[in-house]
Scaffold this motif. Structure first.
Motif, PDB file in Angstrom:
ATOM      1  N   ILE A   8      20.326  34.163 -47.585  1.00  0.00           N
ATOM      2  CA  ILE A   8      20.645  35.207 -46.602  1.00  0.00           C
ATOM      3  C   ILE A   8      22.131  35.507 -46.702  1.00  0.00           C
ATOM      4  O   ILE A   8      22.958  34.591 -46.738  1.00  0.00           O
ATOM      5  N   PHE A   9      22.439  36.787 -46.819  1.00  0.00           N
ATOM      6  CA  PHE A   9      23.828  37.244 -46.920  1.00  0.00           C
ATOM      7  C   PHE A   9      24.185  38.005 -45.651  1.00  0.00           C
ATOM      8  O   PHE A   9      23.487  38.970 -45.289  1.00  0.00           O
ATOM      9  N   PHE A  10      25.260  37.579 -45.001  1.00  0.00           N
ATOM     10  CA  PHE A  10      25.769  38.269 -43.813  1.00  0.00           C
ATOM     11  C   PHE A  10      26.995  39.084 -44.194  1.00  0.00           C
ATOM     12  O   PHE A  10      27.959  38.528 -44.733  1.00  0.00           O
ATOM     13  N   CYS A  11      26.984  40.365 -43.865  1.00  0.00           N
ATOM     14  CA  CYS A  11      28.205  41.150 -44.042  1.00  0.00           C
ATOM     15  C   CYS A  11      29.207  40.721 -42.969  1.00  0.00           C
ATOM     16  O   CYS A  11      28.899  40.734 -41.778  1.00  0.00           O
ATOM     17  N   LEU A  12      30.395  40.332 -43.408  1.00  0.00           N
ATOM     18  CA  LEU A  12      31.470  39.957 -42.469  1.00  0.00           C
ATOM     19  C   LEU A  12      32.651  40.914 -42.592  1.00  0.00           C
ATOM     20  O   LEU A  12      33.765  40.605 -42.172  1.00  0.00           O
ATOM     21  N   ASN A  13      32.385  42.059 -43.196  1.00  0.00           N
ATOM     22  CA  ASN A  13      33.484  42.972 -43.502  1.00  0.00           C
ATOM     23  C   ASN A  13      34.194  43.485 -42.241  1.00  0.00           C
ATOM     24  O   ASN A  13      33.569  43.841 -41.261  1.00  0.00           O
ATOM     25  N   ALA A  23      32.190  43.266 -38.707  1.00  0.00           N
ATOM     26  CA  ALA A  23      33.062  42.324 -38.004  1.00  0.00           C
ATOM     27  C   ALA A  23      33.301  42.751 -36.558  1.00  0.00           C
ATOM     28  O   ALA A  23      33.538  41.916 -35.687  1.00  0.00           O
ATOM     29  N   GLN A  24      33.187  44.057 -36.288  1.00  0.00           N
ATOM     30  CA  GLN A  24      33.372  44.547 -34.907  1.00  0.00           C
ATOM     31  C   GLN A  24      32.291  43.997 -33.975  1.00  0.00           C
ATOM     32  O   GLN A  24      32.441  44.029 -32.770  1.00  0.00           O
TER      33      GLN A  24
END
Ligand code: FES
Length: 108
Positions: A8-13, A23-24
């Motif tokens: 599982i990949f979480f976008c943390l941008n 990230a917001q």
């Protein structure tokens, strides 16, 4: 057989120019929570589940987002209970959590 059963990949941008970014929505907390639940449930490691950070996955309008492979199922989540459901149903049992699946039309 692949090294990990599921990823599982979480976008943390994070963007500082006012545009939407995961990230917001405190994606970092969701990532941390997922990682610790996967570990607590004994799912982590070779043959099991890997929880990874990712940069922008280009589906920012649906943020925060995560994607699970090999099924290539995209999720948008709101809180830790949503993350728990993804961990317990999809990562542990391979069952897609339909109510959290990201609308296919949502992009950047
Ligand atoms: S900022 Fe998360 S998908 Fe683009």
């Amino acid at each position: 057989m692949s090294y990990f059963q599921r990823h599982i990949f979480f976008c943390l941008n994070q963007r500082d120019n006012g545009e939407a970014s995961c990230a917001q929505h405190d994606a970092q907390s969701a990532f941390d929570h997922c990682k610790s639940r996967v570990k607590q449930l004994g799912l982590a490691g070779p043959g099991g589940v890997r929880v990874n950070k990712a940069g922008c996955l280009d589906r920012c309008a649906g943020g925060p987002v995560a994607v699970v492979y090999p099924e290539a199922v995209w999720y948008s989540f709101v809180d830790k209970s949503d993350v728990d459901e993804i961990v317990e149903r999809h990562l542990a049992q391979g069952e897609v959590v339909e109510r959290l699946v990201l609308d296919p039309s949502i992009g950047r």
